[in-house]
Write an enzyme that holds these catalytic residues in place. Structure first.
Site, mmCIF file in Angstrom:
data_model
loop_
_atom_site.group_PDB
_atom_site.id
_atom_site.type_symbol
_atom_site.label_atom_id
_atom_site.label_comp_id
_atom_site.label_asym_id
_atom_site.label_seq_id
_atom_site.Cartn_x
_atom_site.Cartn_y
_atom_site.Cartn_z
ATOM 1 N N LEU A 74 0.835 -1.190 0.000
ATOM 2 C CA LEU A 74 0.000 0.000 0.000
ATOM 3 C C LEU A 74 0.865 1.233 0.000
ATOM 4 O O LEU A 74 1.669 1.423 0.879
ATOM 5 C CB LEU A 74 -0.903 0.022 1.236
ATOM 6 C CG LEU A 74 -1.677 1.334 1.385
ATOM 7 C CD1 LEU A 74 -2.649 1.490 0.246
ATOM 8 C CD2 LEU A 74 -2.407 1.387 2.692
ATOM 9 N N LYS A 296 4.373 2.635 4.358
ATOM 10 C CA LYS A 296 3.190 1.887 3.957
ATOM 11 C C LYS A 296 2.110 1.955 5.026
ATOM 12 O O LYS A 296 2.395 2.013 6.224
ATOM 13 C CB LYS A 296 3.555 0.429 3.679
ATOM 14 C CG LYS A 296 4.702 0.271 2.686
ATOM 15 C CD LYS A 296 4.447 0.982 1.371
ATOM 16 C CE LYS A 296 5.673 1.005 0.492
ATOM 17 N NZ LYS A 296 5.509 1.860 -0.698
ATOM 18 N N ASP A 297 0.873 1.893 4.575
ATOM 19 C CA ASP A 297 -0.279 2.038 5.462
ATOM 20 C C ASP A 297 -0.519 0.757 6.248
ATOM 21 O O ASP A 297 -0.025 -0.313 5.905
ATOM 22 C CB ASP A 297 -1.518 2.372 4.628
ATOM 23 C CG ASP A 297 -2.658 2.900 5.480
ATOM 24 O OD1 ASP A 297 -2.448 3.125 6.678
ATOM 25 O OD2 ASP A 297 -3.758 3.072 4.928
ATOM 26 N N LYS A 298 -1.300 0.876 7.311
ATOM 27 C CA LYS A 298 -1.629 -0.282 8.140
ATOM 28 C C LYS A 298 -2.808 -1.066 7.579
ATOM 29 O O LYS A 298 -2.758 -2.293 7.502
ATOM 30 C CB LYS A 298 -1.947 0.171 9.569
ATOM 31 C CG LYS A 298 -2.427 -0.966 10.473
ATOM 32 C CD LYS A 298 -2.746 -0.464 11.866
ATOM 33 C CE LYS A 298 -3.242 -1.621 12.750
ATOM 34 N NZ LYS A 298 -3.551 -1.187 14.121
#
Length: 686
Positions: A74, A296-298
């Site tokens: 992401l 990067k996103d969670k």
């Protein structure tokens, strides 16, 4: 403005006028799968090992292709770096374990208490940190403790490691304040060439002489001292000698320092900082030994390139199974010659699923055949529009902190106004629920007791724990709160002021489109040429910025895709039309009309940058699939697919189909948000 599903305000302004549709995203984590595209344009999951500039070292036998999950990554925002590099920012509980870390904290407190009461320890007061059979782990425990507490000494009585106070620290703290002694030892430990440290002004010449003598006697081979006048007072300055060098390393230590191992990290529903902390603790290195191209996103499955220093490919492979238990899968492990630079990527490839498509205003997704046919037309129209015209390049909800009752931009505003206490209290604003992090935050706001709140805060909340440790140590007043912010690494601190500037940028775009329309106007800022994208977010400060003239507006010289808007900062110029006036008034409303976008006490400087008003997606393909939901499963019915070249295919329809699912595949440049692209496609908040 409206609130999107992640809690961040995003202006409801679009570039296309199609009707759109509604649907659910991120219903399952694997509905949002993104793969990093490296600097050579290769997806890191399908095109072999991640790219690093420089000659690759090591044998080809070490270049392992370790198959893991479905590939994913992401792209969120890669402006801020989460590497942990400052001495106060390392959470030793990840290296030593929670219990031993707390014992070490108490040991340090007891040493300070003795110093304040003028007591002298009989012999050397020591604390055992436990036994470490792995030599790599022993070496990095030594390094981590000195990194956090440079005034302590670590001694190995194999395999046990013990810690005691450095006697030179106690001696110096009898001559200067404890805080000065600690800062001096941090300065010595850092060994930054050509750096200097200055003690507080001291008008007592005899006392200054005693300090000079002590420093020259104990550290004379490394530093040189001198007294100088500072605002009509005299202070001692200490400078590293030009020929001063750290302790000579052994050949084995030099070989370990020069080892870099690249790999591809796949993680699911995990923050980047959390993943790096776990990997660092498992491998016995510091979090700052990890480098990567983007944050990067969670809330997704993520797949990204990383490089770790001082860890061989063989050792990394040995720890692969242990890391997998924590939800991290490593592949494409191989040797490289240097770390990975932040921002060294072209963009990200997205594989997204939007479920339960429905018309705007519809209550449910159970569709009649006629409605499904109309929806299919709306989907095709929306995707073709966005493919041709692009989308408004808003910062997405990740920029402001997802799911937070108080958004990160409000914390950033408090920091820009240098209101440290309010910034801390906003940072610890709890959610409405009763989860453990919210309980710990609520307890802190109600009691001001950082120690008790730290005990309640889960180990995975690295930022909150770092802040609470510092607040417990320095207090919750203005000075203590400033030191608490300093306990976070620079990249993490600067995230909050950047979030505020991003909010202003989003609002500026909405104002620009609402008042000046979709054409280039006099006073707009535009690209003069294709600029080198050297900023870690794909934004550029080096571009030649041109102000559109009245003649150029009338002749239509520039397109809307060339228009830029500035992120507020101390080096940018603002548009020379009503948008520029709007910027100044907007900042003034928040009390920042005279803001220099520098926070000296936190070592923050925001020069600003320029961001394109529009963004474009590439390599678009999609599939619209009819299905019947049965307790979480799906029975496939009609499906139609279309690629960016316009080719479409259709399958047989199942009479029981009730809803539609849209699968999307496309590429975006770095710093562009897929959720924002979906908003433009669907014409709704997600």
């Amino acid at each position: 403005m409206k609130q999107d599903g992640d809690g961040a305000s995003v202006p409801a302004c679009f570039i296309s006028n199609h009707e759109g549709f509604r649907g659910n995203i991120k219903k399952f984590t694997r509905d949002f799968v993104v793969t990093e595209i490296d600097i050579d344009g290769r997806q890191v999951t399908t095109q072999g090992p991640p790219h690093c500039s420089g000659k690759t070292s090591g044998s080809s036998q070490q270049d392992q292709n370790l198959q893991g999950w479905e590939d994913a990554d992401l792209s969120a925002d890669c402006r801020f770096d989460l590497t942990i590099s400052s001495p106060d920012s390392l959470d030793l509980s990840m290296v030593l374990g929670q219990a031993v870390s707390e014992q070490l904290d108490q040991f340090v407190v007891s040493l300070r208490d003795e110093a304040e009461e003028g007591e002298k320890s009989q012999g050397h007061k020591e604390l055992s940190l436990g036994s470490f059979t792995d030599k790599y782990q022993r070496a990095n425990v030594h390094r981590a403790v000195r990194h956090r507490f440079p005034f302590l000494m670590t001694v190995t009585i194999q395999p046990e490691i013990r810690v005691r106070e450095d006697p030179d620290y106690r001696a110096l703290s009898q001559l200067v304040t404890e805080e000065e002694a600690e800062d001096f030892f941090r300065f010595i430990e850092a060994k930054v060439q050509d750096s200097s440290y200055t003690f507080n002004p001291d008008d007592n010449k005899e006392h200054r002489t005693a300090v000079h003598h002590f420093l020259n006697r104990r550290f004379g081979k490394l530093v040189e001292t001198k007294s100088f006048n500072q605002q009509e007072r005299t202070a001692i300055s200490v400078r590293l000698r030009e020929r001063g060098r750290p302790k000579k390393r052994s050949a084995e230590e030099r070989r370990e320092e020069d080892v870099y191992t690249a790999f591809t990290l796949c993680k699911e529903n995990m923050e980047t900082l959390e993943a790096i902390s776990y990997m660092a603790a498992t491998l016995g290195v510091l979090p700052s030994d990890f480098t990567y191209a983007g944050i990067k996103d969670k809330r997704a499955v993520t797949y990204q390139s990383m490089v770790v220093k001082k860890v061989s490919p063989q050792r990394l492979m040995e720890k692969r199974a242990e890391l997998e238990k924590r939800g991290m899968r490593l592949s494409h492990i191989h040797s490289v010659a240097e770390p990975l630079k932040l921002g060294r990527l072209q963009g990200n490839h997205f594989d997204l699923v939007v479920r339960n498509l429905r018309l705007h205003g519809a209550r449910d997704a159970h569709l009649a055949a006629e409605t499904r046919h109309r929806l299919a037309g709306l989907v095709e129209e929306a995707l073709e529009n966005v493919k041709v015209r692009g989308f408004v390049n808003y910062y997405g909800p990740q920029r402001f902190g997802t799911g937070q009752s108080v958004q990160s931009d409000l914390v950033g505003l408090a920091l820009l106004k240098e209101d440290m206490v309010n910034a801390v209290r906003l940072f610890f604003s709890p959610e409405d629920g009763d989860d453990p992090p919210s309980q710990a935050k609520r307890h802190f706001l109600q009691t001001d007791n950082a120690k008790e709140s730290l005990a309640l805060m889960p180990a995975s909340k690295a930022r909150e724990r770092l802040m609470l440790r510092a607040l417990n140590r320095y207090g919750t007043g203005p000075e203590g709160c400033a030191k608490a912010w300093l306990s976070l690494p620079h990249g993490m601190r600067v995230f909050y002021p950047h979030a505020y500037c991003s909010r202003v940028w989003n609002e500026a775009v909405a104002y620009r489109l609402a008042t000046l329309g979709h054409h280039v106007r006099k006073g707009d800022l535009v690209w003069m040429r294709e600029a080198d994208k050297t900023d870690d977010c794909g934004e550029s400060r080096a571009a030649q910025i041109h102000v559109v003239t009245e003649e150029e507006e009338q002749q239509g010289v520039y397109a809307l895709a060339q228009v830029l808007l500035p992120m507020p900062g101390n080096t940018v110029k603002y548009p020379e039309n009503s948008v520029g006036t709007w910027y100044r008034e907007r900042l003034a409303r928040d009390g920042l009309d005279n803001c220099r976008f520098r926070v000296g006490c936190l070592k923050l400087n925001l020069p600003g940058c320029y961001r394109p008003l529009l963004a474009n997606l590439c390599n678009l393909s999609y599939r619209l699939q009819a299905n019947e939901e049965r307790g979480g499963g799906e029975a496939t019915g009609t499906s139609s697919s279309r690629t960016s070249d316009g080719h479409s295919t259709t399958a047989t329809e199942d009479a029981k189909c009730e809803s539609l699912t849209l699968t999307l595949n496309f590429d975006l440049d770095s710093s562009c948000y897929a959720t924002i692209c979906l908003r433009e496609i669907m014409k709704c908040d997600l």
